[in-house]
Design a protein around this motif. Structure first.
Motif, PDB file in Angstrom:
ATOM      1  N   LEU A   1      -8.916   1.303   6.576  1.00 56.09           N
ATOM      2  CA  LEU A   1      -8.846   2.556   5.809  1.00 56.09           C
ATOM      3  C   LEU A   1      -8.055   2.325   4.518  1.00 56.09           C
ATOM      4  N   PHE A   2      -6.928   1.658   4.655  1.00 60.30           N
ATOM      5  CA  PHE A   2      -6.073   1.387   3.485  1.00 60.30           C
ATOM      6  C   PHE A   2      -6.866   0.615   2.421  1.00 60.30           C
TER       7      PHE A   2
ATOM      8  N   ALA B   1       0.175   8.492   0.129  1.00 64.32           N
ATOM      9  CA  ALA B   1       1.132   7.381  -0.018  1.00 64.32           C
ATOM     10  C   ALA B   1       0.665   6.409  -1.101  1.00 64.32           C
ATOM     11  N   ILE B   2      -0.641   6.106  -1.085  1.00 68.84           N
ATOM     12  CA  ILE B   2      -1.159   5.134  -2.064  1.00 68.84           C
ATOM     13  C   ILE B   2      -0.960   5.686  -3.480  1.00 68.84           C
ATOM     14  N   HIS B   3      -1.330   6.959  -3.681  1.00 66.58           N
ATOM     15  CA  HIS B   3      -1.221   7.541  -5.021  1.00 66.58           C
ATOM     16  C   HIS B   3       0.230   7.657  -5.492  1.00 66.58           C
ATOM     17  N   ASN B   4       1.142   7.792  -4.534  1.00 65.51           N
ATOM     18  CA  ASN B   4       2.551   7.873  -4.912  1.00 65.51           C
ATOM     19  C   ASN B   4       3.218   6.505  -4.960  1.00 65.51           C
ATOM     20  N   GLY B   5       2.438   5.460  -4.705  1.00 64.05           N
ATOM     21  CA  GLY B   5       2.999   4.100  -4.765  1.00 64.05           C
ATOM     22  C   GLY B   5       4.058   3.845  -3.709  1.00 64.05           C
TER      23      GLY B   5
ATOM     24  N   SER C   1      -4.777  10.346   8.685  1.00 60.31           N
ATOM     25  CA  SER C   1      -6.056  10.640   8.034  1.00 60.31           C
ATOM     26  C   SER C   1      -6.121   9.946   6.668  1.00 60.31           C
ATOM     27  N   ALA C   2      -7.332   9.919   6.116  1.00 58.72           N
ATOM     28  CA  ALA C   2      -7.495   9.347   4.772  1.00 58.72           C
ATOM     29  C   ALA C   2      -6.634  10.118   3.767  1.00 58.72           C
TER      30      ALA C   2
ATOM     31  N   ALA D   1      -7.764  -8.113   5.051  1.00 60.76           N
ATOM     32  CA  ALA D   1      -7.000  -8.190   3.793  1.00 60.76           C
ATOM     33  C   ALA D   1      -7.826  -8.904   2.723  1.00 60.76           C
ATOM     34  N   LYS D   2      -8.526  -9.948   3.135  1.00 65.44           N
ATOM     35  CA  LYS D   2      -9.337 -10.710   2.180  1.00 65.44           C
ATOM     36  C   LYS D   2     -10.515  -9.856   1.689  1.00 65.44           C
ATOM     37  N   LYS D   3     -11.151  -9.173   2.641  1.00 66.17           N
ATOM     38  CA  LYS D   3     -12.318  -8.345   2.311  1.00 66.17           C
ATOM     39  C   LYS D   3     -11.998  -7.319   1.217  1.00 66.17           C
ATOM     40  N   TYR D   4     -10.819  -6.703   1.318  1.00 65.81           N
ATOM     41  CA  TYR D   4     -10.472  -5.639   0.366  1.00 65.81           C
ATOM     42  C   TYR D   4      -9.505  -6.108  -0.730  1.00 65.81           C
ATOM     43  N   ASN D   5      -9.178  -7.384  -0.682  1.00 69.18           N
ATOM     44  CA  ASN D   5      -8.198  -7.930  -1.629  1.00 69.18           C
ATOM     45  C   ASN D   5      -6.852  -7.181  -1.551  1.00 69.18           C
ATOM     46  N   VAL D   6      -6.413  -6.988  -0.318  1.00 70.12           N
ATOM     47  CA  VAL D   6      -5.116  -6.321  -0.084  1.00 70.12           C
ATOM     48  C   VAL D   6      -4.065  -7.398   0.158  1.00 70.12           C
TER      49      VAL D   6
END
Ligand code: LLP
Length: 412
Positions: A129-130, A112-116, A105-106, A177-182
């Motif tokens: 989603l990421f 995970a994102i907030h905890n790096g 889920s989001a 990846a390009k769309k979201y600059n990931v």
């Protein structure tokens, strides 16, 4: 082999009867030395290039076992935010955890994102989603087109699996990846669990490294886990041919490094290999009987305690202990060893040749450290068992107390 537990001095001089007198049955018993040895061995799979062996904690998340992995220098792979939290509690720094979830889920992704914590996206939609959650750097899980494992249910590569992104979808990885600059920092794979022949894994490594050439500037490449262990050791099954495997792996890596022009960090994700052989389950035989000419030995090791035999028809060797000592295997009788759960499939060993089992014996199931306690349930309202560790110095330490009926009642 007559007895595995004697051949490795598993209980380090402790009488199993004394251990269960203190902690009861059914009981998971671990051996610290065996666990540490396997954790160390996987850290040596690649020595020529930068490498980390990431212990795949789904096999066993007992915090005391995670601490051993930390001390042995392993990093870890986690499948859920729960596993991440166990690792943090065990003392793992965030940068030694690789999160490889499936269909999350989001909320879980945000955690995970907030905890790096480095996260692998298992599908194009999870990569979307990421990106939409403002994640900046991740890995993607590729399906290398090869699968292997002890049964179909544990094969996670090839055409018949829900896991990974197919090779033909790789152009879309770059678009998203390009769309979201990931930044795609790594790629990973896992072909399945418990293979004794390393060839499919070597083929998958070769495929993944060919695919890796399409990705610029990868920081890491993770080949997954799955190395098997000899579950038929009483019949002298040979272990996974680790040395031969390492010899064959190295030139494949050499070839890639030469072509790629730089050396990313290589990773693997062994779970079972690290922990399976470091544990046995002790259970009491409460009843023996004959049904239609078949001999049954009924123990307290139900499918809630070890689900692998009923779930996958998996084989676990059984040693019969009387007065705490293995009964000789010179004279064997066909018997079926069962648990105490209300299911006909509650069978630990079917039509197995074993020393004749008597009421009051202890059944000692081997190789239960991986996907043993971690897959326990409370079916039939049976609390989950305790776990103890035979430490290096021979002392016995409880590493998880037995669950109680009160624990189960607390949830209402
Ligand atoms: N990495 C990923 C992404 C995985 O899904 C798994 C296992 C591993 C690593 C570790 O695989 P191992 O080295 O332990 O084989 N419950 C089954 C095994 C399921 C494995 C699930 N994934 C069993 O008891 O045989």
């Amino acid at each position: 082999m007559n007895s595995y537990i004697e051949s490795v001095n598993f209980f380090k001089g402790n009488n199993p009867e004394d251990i269960v007198k203190t902690y009861g049955t059914p009981l998971y018993v671990y051996n610290e030395e065996v666990l540490r040895r396997h954790m160390h061995d996987v850290s040596q799979v690649i020595t020529k290039y930068p490498y980390t062996a990431n212990y795949s904690v789904k096999a066993n998340t007992n915090i005391h076992i995670l601490k051993l992995a930390l001390e042995e220098g392993n990093n870890c792979d986690a499948m859920s935010t729960g596993e991440i939290q166990m690792l943090l509690k065990a003392g793992f720094p965030k940068d030694r955890i690789f999160y490889i979830p499936n269909n999350v889920s989001a909320e879980e992704m945000k955690f995970a994102i907030h905890n790096g914590i480095m996260t692998s996206c298992d599908s194009l939609s999870q990569l979307e989603l990421f990106g939409s959650l403002k994640g900046t750097k991740c890995a993607v899980r590729i399906n290398p087109g090869v699968g292997a494992g002890h049964c179909e249910k544990v094969v996670t590569g090839g055409k018949k699996t829900k896991f990974g992104i197919a090779e033909e979808d790789i152009p879309q990885i770059f678009e998203i990846a390009k769309k979201y600059n990931v930044k795609i920092a790594g790629i990973n794979q896992h072909i399945g669990s418990c293979f004794m022949d390393p060839q499919p894994y070597l083929d998958a490594v070769t495929n993944l490294l060919r695919i890796a050439l399409q990705f610029e500037d990868l920081e890491f490449i993770d080949f997954g886990g799955g190395y098997g262990i000899p579950y038929h050791k009483l019949d002298d099954e040979k272990p996974f041919p680790m040395e031969d495997f390492k010899k064959k792996l190295e030139p494949i890596l050499d070839d890639f490094v030469a072509k790629y022009g730089k050396t990313p960090l290589f990773k693997s994700e062994p779970g079972r290999f690290c922990v399976a052989e470091g544990s046995v389950i002790l259970g009491r035989v409460h009843a023996v009987k004959q049904n239609a000419g078949k001999k049954y030995a009924g123990t307290d090791i139900g499918m809630n305690v070890l689900v692998r035999p009923s779930m996958y028809d998996s084989h676990h060797d059984v040693e019969v202990l009387r007065n705490g000592k293995p009964v000789s295997r010179d004279h064997l009788v066909e018997q079926t060893v069962t648990g105490n759960i209300c299911e006909s499939g509650d069978i630990l060993a079917k039509d197995r040749l074993l020393p004749e089992i008597k009421e009051g014996d202890l059944a000692c199931l081997l190789d239960t450290g991986a996907y043993g306690w971690s897959m326990c349930s409370t079916y039939n309202s049976r609390p989950r068992p305790a776990e103890v560790m035979i430490c290096k110095d021979g002392t016995v330490k409880q590493i998880r107390r037995r669950e109680t009926i009160e624990d189960l009642m607390m949830l209402f």
